[in-house]
Scaffold this motif. Structure first.
Motif, PDB file in Angstrom:
ATOM      1  N   GLY A   1       0.816  -1.217   0.000  1.00 23.34           N
ATOM      2  CA  GLY A   1       0.000   0.000   0.000  1.00 23.34           C
ATOM      3  C   GLY A   1       0.846   1.262   0.000  1.00 23.34           C
ATOM      4  N   SER A   2       2.154   1.126  -0.100  1.00 22.04           N
ATOM      5  CA  SER A   2       3.054   2.280  -0.041  1.00 22.04           C
ATOM      6  C   SER A   2       3.391   2.785  -1.446  1.00 22.04           C
ATOM      7  CB  SER A   2       4.344   1.897   0.688  1.00 22.04           C
ATOM      8  OG  SER A   2       5.132   1.059  -0.135  1.00 22.04           O
ATOM      9  N   SER A   3       4.235   3.805  -1.472  1.00 18.42           N
ATOM     10  CA  SER A   3       4.648   4.395  -2.750  1.00 18.42           C
ATOM     11  C   SER A   3       5.952   3.789  -3.266  1.00 18.42           C
ATOM     12  CB  SER A   3       4.800   5.904  -2.592  1.00 18.42           C
ATOM     13  OG  SER A   3       5.815   6.187  -1.636  1.00 18.42           O
ATOM     14  N   LEU A   4       6.349   2.616  -2.761  1.00 15.66           N
ATOM     15  CA  LEU A   4       7.622   2.007  -3.160  1.00 15.66           C
ATOM     16  C   LEU A   4       7.698   1.791  -4.667  1.00 15.66           C
ATOM     17  CD1 LEU A   4      10.355   0.704  -2.494  1.00 15.66           C
ATOM     18  CD2 LEU A   4       9.151  -1.449  -2.132  1.00 15.66           C
ATOM     19  N   GLU A   5       6.616   1.294  -5.251  1.00 12.94           N
ATOM     20  CA  GLU A   5       6.631   1.009  -6.687  1.00 12.94           C
ATOM     21  C   GLU A   5       6.928   2.281  -7.484  1.00 12.94           C
ATOM     22  OE1 GLU A   5       3.790  -0.680 -10.284  1.00 12.94           O
ATOM     23  OE2 GLU A   5       2.897  -0.266  -8.337  1.00 12.94           O
ATOM     24  N   SER A   6       6.197   3.348  -7.253  1.00 15.91           N
ATOM     25  CA  SER A   6       6.407   4.575  -8.021  1.00 15.91           C
ATOM     26  C   SER A   6       7.742   5.234  -7.685  1.00 15.91           C
ATOM     27  CB  SER A   6       5.257   5.556  -7.808  1.00 15.91           C
ATOM     28  OG  SER A   6       5.145   5.895  -6.439  1.00 15.91           O
ATOM     29  N   ASP A   7       8.163   5.163  -6.416  1.00 16.72           N
ATOM     30  CA  ASP A   7       9.429   5.779  -6.008  1.00 16.72           C
ATOM     31  C   ASP A   7      10.641   5.054  -6.610  1.00 16.72           C
ATOM     32  OD1 ASP A   7       7.922   7.538  -4.561  1.00 16.72           O
ATOM     33  OD2 ASP A   7       8.427   6.684  -2.595  1.00 16.72           O
ATOM     34  N   SER A   8      10.481   3.770  -6.931  1.00 15.25           N
ATOM     35  CA  SER A   8      11.609   2.996  -7.470  1.00 15.25           C
ATOM     36  C   SER A   8      11.935   3.381  -8.905  1.00 15.25           C
ATOM     37  CB  SER A   8      11.309   1.497  -7.400  1.00 15.25           C
ATOM     38  OG  SER A   8      10.328   1.129  -8.372  1.00 15.25           O
ATOM     39  N   GLY A   9      10.946   3.944  -9.608  1.00 16.66           N
ATOM     40  CA  GLY A   9      11.160   4.305 -11.003  1.00 16.66           C
ATOM     41  C   GLY A   9      11.100   3.114 -11.935  1.00 16.66           C
ATOM     42  N   LYS A  10      10.738   1.976 -11.397  1.00 14.39           N
ATOM     43  CA  LYS A  10      10.656   0.746 -12.189  1.00 14.39           C
ATOM     44  C   LYS A  10       9.191   0.462 -12.481  1.00 14.39           C
ATOM     45  CE  LYS A  10      12.420  -3.936 -12.248  1.00 14.39           C
ATOM     46  NZ  LYS A  10      13.167  -4.963 -11.616  1.00 14.39           N
ATOM     47  N   SER A  11       8.907  -0.056 -13.662  1.00 13.79           N
ATOM     48  CA  SER A  11       7.532  -0.343 -14.058  1.00 13.79           C
ATOM     49  C   SER A  11       7.222  -1.824 -13.827  1.00 13.79           C
ATOM     50  CB  SER A  11       7.350   0.004 -15.537  1.00 13.79           C
ATOM     51  OG  SER A  11       6.057  -0.333 -15.956  1.00 13.79           O
ATOM     52  N   PHE A  12       6.097  -2.077 -13.191  1.00 13.74           N
ATOM     53  CA  PHE A  12       5.653  -3.445 -12.917  1.00 13.74           C
ATOM     54  C   PHE A  12       4.279  -3.650 -13.535  1.00 13.74           C
ATOM     55  CE2 PHE A  12       8.504  -2.323  -9.486  1.00 13.74           C
ATOM     56  CZ  PHE A  12       9.300  -3.444  -9.351  1.00 13.74           C
ATOM     57  N   THR A  13       4.028  -4.850 -14.040  1.00 15.89           N
ATOM     58  CA  THR A  13       2.697  -5.164 -14.548  1.00 15.89           C
ATOM     59  C   THR A  13       1.713  -5.162 -13.386  1.00 15.89           C
ATOM     60  OG1 THR A  13       3.698  -6.558 -16.237  1.00 15.89           O
ATOM     61  CG2 THR A  13       1.346  -6.844 -15.845  1.00 15.89           C
ATOM     62  N   ASN A  14       2.047  -5.892 -12.349  1.00 17.99           N
ATOM     63  CA  ASN A  14       1.269  -5.924 -11.103  1.00 17.99           C
ATOM     64  C   ASN A  14       2.280  -5.886  -9.968  1.00 17.99           C
ATOM     65  OD1 ASN A  14      -1.373  -6.393 -12.231  1.00 17.99           O
ATOM     66  ND2 ASN A  14      -0.710  -8.467 -12.686  1.00 17.99           N
ATOM     67  N   PHE A  15       2.171  -4.920  -9.117  1.00 19.82           N
ATOM     68  CA  PHE A  15       3.075  -4.838  -7.965  1.00 19.82           C
ATOM     69  C   PHE A  15       2.381  -5.567  -6.823  1.00 19.82           C
ATOM     70  CE2 PHE A  15       5.014  -2.643  -4.292  1.00 19.82           C
ATOM     71  CZ  PHE A  15       6.349  -2.837  -4.608  1.00 19.82           C
ATOM     72  N   ASN A  16       2.534  -6.916  -6.792  1.00 23.93           N
ATOM     73  CA  ASN A  16       1.771  -7.693  -5.822  1.00 23.93           C
ATOM     74  C   ASN A  16       2.498  -8.918  -5.271  1.00 23.93           C
ATOM     75  OD1 ASN A  16       1.705  -9.206  -8.118  1.00 23.93           O
ATOM     76  ND2 ASN A  16      -0.508  -9.478  -8.177  1.00 23.93           N
ATOM     77  N   THR A  17       3.806  -9.010  -5.476  1.00 21.35           N
ATOM     78  CA  THR A  17       4.542 -10.164  -4.954  1.00 21.35           C
ATOM     79  C   THR A  17       5.828  -9.706  -4.268  1.00 21.35           C
ATOM     80  OG1 THR A  17       5.884 -10.539  -6.931  1.00 21.35           O
ATOM     81  CG2 THR A  17       3.726 -11.630  -6.855  1.00 21.35           C
ATOM     82  N   ILE A  18       6.391 -10.611  -3.491  1.00 21.47           N
ATOM     83  CA  ILE A  18       7.648 -10.341  -2.796  1.00 21.47           C
ATOM     84  C   ILE A  18       8.772 -10.089  -3.807  1.00 21.47           C
ATOM     85  CG2 ILE A  18       8.349 -12.750  -2.551  1.00 21.47           C
ATOM     86  CD1 ILE A  18       8.649 -10.172   0.249  1.00 21.47           C
ATOM     87  N   ASN A  19       8.705 -10.742  -4.972  1.00 20.23           N
ATOM     88  CA  ASN A  19       9.706 -10.516  -6.020  1.00 20.23           C
ATOM     89  C   ASN A  19       9.627  -9.084  -6.557  1.00 20.23           C
ATOM     90  OD1 ASN A  19      10.745 -13.135  -5.895  1.00 20.23           O
ATOM     91  ND2 ASN A  19       9.218 -13.893  -7.348  1.00 20.23           N
ATOM     92  N   ASP A  20       8.410  -8.546  -6.659  1.00 15.67           N
ATOM     93  CA  ASP A  20       8.242  -7.161  -7.094  1.00 15.67           C
ATOM     94  C   ASP A  20       8.861  -6.200  -6.084  1.00 15.67           C
ATOM     95  OD1 ASP A  20       6.833  -8.120  -9.289  1.00 15.67           O
ATOM     96  OD2 ASP A  20       4.871  -7.788  -8.350  1.00 15.67           O
TER      97      ASP A  20
END
Length: 171
Positions: free
Chosen positions: A55-74
């Motif tokens: 639920g955090s902004s980690l995905e957007s802050d990383s600058g990396k694009s994910f199809t689904n940001f929903n796993t430990i690997n992501d």
């Protein structure tokens, strides 16, 4: 560079000494981070792990694009991108000049074979005289006549061989 205490709190992570992904721990370089309130939820065809980080902004802050940001690997991929430990892009394969030449020869052969050019070179070679020297016309009449003459000659030869064999059997 490790994440700061502020970033750890913001993303719902805790720095730890080690662990496994099954426990919600990811590694980036020599740093280990545990996802707070982690719960592994693997389903057939779709993994939807749970934890504070999702639920955090980690995905957007990383600058990396994910199809689904929903796993430990992501999560691991995002942290590695932020710390500069992301796997390097693979360089395109560089072929030697000899292999490039071999690929070119094979591709040329395939193109000639599939286009009919190779067959034409083999089978039409004797029939492509210019019209001025009695060659074929646009309707291919002389080619057809030559093919028929060849077939007739072959059939005559076969008939003679069969007749000879039958005569030998009858005598």
């Amino acid at each position: 560079m490790a994440l700061t205490a502020e970033q750890l709190e913001q993303y719902g992570l805790t720095q730890v000494d080690g662990g496994t992904k099954e426990d919600g721990v990811v590694q980036s370089g020599s740093n280990y981070y545990k996802v707070n309130n982690f719960e592994r939820q693997s389903k057939e065809g779709l993994d939807t792990d749970q934890g504070d980080v999702f639920g955090s902004s980690l995905e957007s802050d990383s600058g990396k694009s994910f199809t689904n940001f929903n796993t430990i690997n992501d999560v691991q991929g995002a942290i590695q991108a932020m710390e500069g430990n992301a796997p390097k892009e693979k360089a395109p394969v560089q072929y030697s000049p000899e292999l490039q030449a071999a690929h070119s020869r094979v591709n040329d052969w395939v193109e000639r074979n599939h286009s009919g050019e190779l067959s034409s070179d083999i089978f039409d070679a004797g029939y492509k005289e210019p019209i001025s020297r009695g060659g074929y016309d646009s309707a291919g009449k002389q080619q057809a006549e030559a093919a028929q003459a060849f077939a007739d000659g072959y059939m005559d030869k076969v008939k003679r061989e069969i007749t000879t064999e039958v005569d030998e059997l009858n005598s």
